[in-house]
Design a protein around this motif. Sequence first.
Motif, PDB file in Angstrom:
ATOM      1  N   SER A 186       0.722  -1.282   0.038  1.00 17.56           N
ATOM      2  CA  SER A 186      -0.134   0.084  -0.047  1.00 17.56           C
ATOM      3  C   SER A 186       0.945   1.223   0.015  1.00 17.56           C
ATOM      4  N   CYS A 187       0.188   2.309  -0.684  1.00 18.71           N
ATOM      5  CA  CYS A 187       1.075   3.416  -0.792  1.00 18.71           C
ATOM      6  C   CYS A 187       0.072   4.546  -0.328  1.00 18.71           C
ATOM      7  N   VAL A 188       0.145   5.014   0.673  1.00 19.18           N
ATOM      8  CA  VAL A 188      -0.524   6.280   1.266  1.00 19.18           C
ATOM      9  C   VAL A 188      -0.205   7.578   0.787  1.00 19.18           C
ATOM     10  N   ALA A 189      -0.852   8.281   0.188  1.00 14.90           N
ATOM     11  CA  ALA A 189      -0.443   9.756   0.009  1.00 14.90           C
ATOM     12  C   ALA A 189      -1.175  10.835   0.585  1.00 14.90           C
ATOM     13  N   SER A 190      -0.373  12.026   1.041  1.00 14.27           N
ATOM     14  CA  SER A 190      -0.996  13.158   1.668  1.00 14.27           C
ATOM     15  C   SER A 190      -0.340  14.226   1.389  1.00 14.27           C
ATOM     16  N   GLY A 191      -1.068  15.520   1.498  1.00 16.35           N
ATOM     17  CA  GLY A 191      -0.216  16.643   1.350  1.00 16.35           C
ATOM     18  C   GLY A 191      -0.622  17.132  -0.212  1.00 16.35           C
ATOM     19  N   PHE A 192      -1.324  16.425  -0.836  1.00 18.93           N
ATOM     20  CA  PHE A 192      -1.557  16.884  -2.361  1.00 18.93           C
ATOM     21  C   PHE A 192      -2.968  16.410  -2.657  1.00 18.93           C
ATOM     22  N   THR A 193      -3.677  17.049  -3.635  1.00 18.62           N
ATOM     23  CA  THR A 193      -4.890  16.469  -4.302  1.00 18.62           C
ATOM     24  C   THR A 193      -4.681  15.084  -4.945  1.00 18.62           C
ATOM     25  N   PHE A 194      -5.250  13.934  -4.236  1.00 17.73           N
ATOM     26  CA  PHE A 194      -4.710  12.715  -4.536  1.00 17.73           C
ATOM     27  C   PHE A 194      -4.916  12.560  -6.080  1.00 17.73           C
ATOM     28  N   ASP A 195      -6.111  13.157  -6.651  1.00 21.51           N
ATOM     29  CA  ASP A 195      -6.633  12.543  -7.892  1.00 21.51           C
ATOM     30  C   ASP A 195      -5.784  13.319  -8.943  1.00 21.51           C
ATOM     31  N   ARG A 196      -4.945  14.267  -8.650  1.00 22.01           N
ATOM     32  CA  ARG A 196      -3.884  14.883  -9.457  1.00 22.01           C
ATOM     33  C   ARG A 196      -2.629  14.361  -9.408  1.00 22.01           C
ATOM     34  N   LEU A 197      -2.521  13.138  -8.769  1.00 25.26           N
ATOM     35  CA  LEU A 197      -1.039  12.245  -8.716  1.00 25.26           C
ATOM     36  C   LEU A 197      -1.022  11.169  -9.530  1.00 25.26           C
TER      37      LEU A 197
END
Length: 126
Positions: free
Chosen positions: A21-32
């Motif tokens: 799993s890779c959890v992202a934060s700090g940015f709009t996820f659907d733009r990554l």
Amino acid sequence: EVQLVESGGGLVQTGGSLRLSCVASGFTFDRLAIGWFRQSPGKEREGVSCISRDGFTDYTDSVKGRFTISSDNAKNTVYLQMNNLKPEDTAVYYCAAVAGVLGTSWDKVLSDFGSWGQGTQVTVSS
């Protein structure tokens, strides 16, 4: 700034499965766009799989048919399901993020990915 946290690594026998799993934060996820990379001792870091916001996915040849990448926007998480693992899959696996979409050369310039996680160890015993 994008923060990425990987989890799900471990020790499995040949033929086993793991889900990273890779959890992202700090940015709009659907733009990554997210890429999974791996590095084993003495080898260069290589691209394993990627998923882009336009639906593009890609896999390195050695994992095609065994690994599947997916994304859960509600959880800001990208998964890498790894089946039929082989000893040569042993490595530290990293996820990395870049804003925008990816193309077929996504793994050629690692520096294009501005954010990286700390990595998770995958060990496949023979």
